[in-house]
Design a protein around this motif. Structure first.
Motif, mmCIF file in Angstrom:
data_model
loop_
_atom_site.group_PDB
_atom_site.id
_atom_site.type_symbol
_atom_site.label_atom_id
_atom_site.label_comp_id
_atom_site.label_asym_id
_atom_site.label_seq_id
_atom_site.Cartn_x
_atom_site.Cartn_y
_atom_site.Cartn_z
ATOM 1 N N GLU A 15 0.842 -1.204 0.000
ATOM 2 C CA GLU A 15 0.000 0.000 0.000
ATOM 3 C C GLU A 15 0.876 1.253 0.000
ATOM 4 O O GLU A 15 0.565 2.244 -0.644
ATOM 5 N N TYR A 16 1.992 1.164 0.723
ATOM 6 C CA TYR A 16 2.910 2.312 0.774
ATOM 7 C C TYR A 16 3.512 2.597 -0.602
ATOM 8 O O TYR A 16 3.461 3.728 -1.078
ATOM 9 N N VAL A 17 4.047 1.571 -1.261
ATOM 10 C CA VAL A 17 4.698 1.833 -2.549
ATOM 11 C C VAL A 17 3.697 2.232 -3.630
ATOM 12 O O VAL A 17 4.044 2.892 -4.598
ATOM 13 N N LEU B 243 -1.487 4.981 0.982
ATOM 14 C CA LEU B 243 -1.625 5.378 2.378
ATOM 15 C C LEU B 243 -1.690 6.894 2.479
ATOM 16 O O LEU B 243 -1.080 7.608 1.705
ATOM 17 N N THR B 244 -2.452 7.354 3.448
ATOM 18 C CA THR B 244 -2.533 8.794 3.665
ATOM 19 C C THR B 244 -2.385 9.082 5.149
ATOM 20 O O THR B 244 -2.423 8.169 5.973
ATOM 21 N N GLY B 245 -2.211 10.344 5.454
ATOM 22 C CA GLY B 245 -2.227 10.786 6.844
ATOM 23 C C GLY B 245 -1.208 10.103 7.724
ATOM 24 O O GLY B 245 -0.076 9.876 7.295
ATOM 25 N N SER C 57 3.859 7.407 9.577
ATOM 26 C CA SER C 57 4.519 6.469 10.487
ATOM 27 C C SER C 57 5.389 5.488 9.699
ATOM 28 O O SER C 57 6.453 5.086 10.153
ATOM 29 N N LEU C 58 4.967 5.142 8.470
ATOM 30 C CA LEU C 58 5.828 4.297 7.635
ATOM 31 C C LEU C 58 7.077 5.039 7.180
ATOM 32 O O LEU C 58 8.178 4.519 7.234
ATOM 33 N N LYS C 59 6.867 6.275 6.748
ATOM 34 C CA LYS C 59 8.003 7.091 6.300
ATOM 35 C C LYS C 59 9.045 7.236 7.408
ATOM 36 O O LYS C 59 10.239 7.111 7.179
#
Ligand SMILES: [Zn+2]
Lengths: 205, 85
Positions: free
Chosen positions: B13-15, B19-21, B26-28
């Motif tokens: 989902e990240y790549v 993802l938002t918000g 938090s992943l970044k």
């Protein structure tokens, strides 16, 4: 205001198809074949996929004079092949199930119980897709492992990553929720990543 | 803080930029400080690109299939030729 997404290129192609242009027809059939086949096979299985693609093309030709260009030609054709496959499936009174199975991340041995890496991945020697796929052994290995994936994971991987369809489009044709589709897709990708990783480390499948 | 396991679980989902918000941040943040997960995400992108490349060379229609299609296209063309049009 009318939304018109139809490109000049598409208009020209449609005109050529309606003008009985054999060469244009052959070209477009070849170009769309991988995606159409993937969608058909996902719904009805490989044995009948070719037949469904063929029937879909004749529905497409029949409806082409009325195609209004509100969606892209390819999306429209993909929907037609999906519908063709589904109606075929109903006739055979079979059904597909795309439930996400619960393979748990919680027990994944790559991670320690607290959730940090237990066995982190090494760097890969070949770091670009082209370098990786230069090894024929790896290409064969990926295809083999892909064939062994559970059907639902295989289908979504095929439609999304191999055929490049949009997630929304895939959920629509397969009638699955996007959260379900995402779980399946990521599972399948993660497995393929591990196939590549093993090959990088050990040189074997 | 987000665990490596949770990061890996949501990395597709990240790549794909889905993802938002807070989940995205938090992943970044995790990727900024965790080399192991950064490497996983890099390999995931490579895997996805490799699959796309593999997909481009796959499933060609058979010669019989193309012959059948051409035949039916010609039949269709004949059937749809209106007299006088
Ligand atoms: Zn981490």
């Amino acid at each position: 205001m009318t939304t018109n997404q139809q490109t000049a290129e598409e208009k020209q192609l449609i005109a050529r198809l309606l003008a009985r242009d054999d060469a244009a027809f052959e070209q477009v059939v070849r170009e769309y074949y991988p995606s159409m086949y993937a969608v058909a096979a996902a719904i009805i299985g490989h044995a009948l996929a070719d037949e469904v693609v063929q029937e879909a093309w004749f529905s497409v030709l029949g409806a082409l004079p009325r195609f209004e260009g509100r969606s892209k030609l390819k999306s429209w054709i993909i929907r037609i092949v999906a519908n063709e496959a589904k109606s075929r499936l109903r006739k055979e009174s079979r059904s597909v199930s795309l439930e996400a199975i619960n393979e748990s991340w919680a027990t994944d041995p790559r991670f320690a119980p607290a959730g940090h890496w237990h066995t982190p991945l090494p760097n890969w020697e070949s770091d670009t897709p082209a370098d990786l796929l230069a090894a024929e052994q790896l290409r064969d290995c990926l295809k083999m492992r892909m064939a062994e994936l559970p059907d639902n994971q295989k289908t979504i991987l095929n439609l999304r990553d191999m055929s490049g369809l949009e997630m929304a489009e895939i959920c629509n044709i397969l009638e699955v929720s996007s959260s379900n589709a995402r779980v399946l897709l990521h599972r399948a990708r993660d497995k393929m990543l591990r196939v590549i990783d093993k090959f990088q480390r050990l040189g074997e499948c | 803080m987000l665990s490596c396991r949770e990061l890996v679980r949501h990395s597709s989902e990240y790549v794909e930029g889905e993802l938002t918000g807070w989940s995205k941040w938090s992943l970044k943040l995790h990727l900024f400080i965790c080399r192991r997960c950064s490497r996983y995400v890099r390999h995931l992108r490579t895997t996805i690109d490799a699959l796309a490349m593999l997909g481009r060379g796959q499933t060609e229609p058979s010669r019989e299939f193309m012959a059948r299609m051409q035949q039916r296209y010609r039949d269709w063309a004949v059937a749809h030729d209106q007299p006088g049009s």
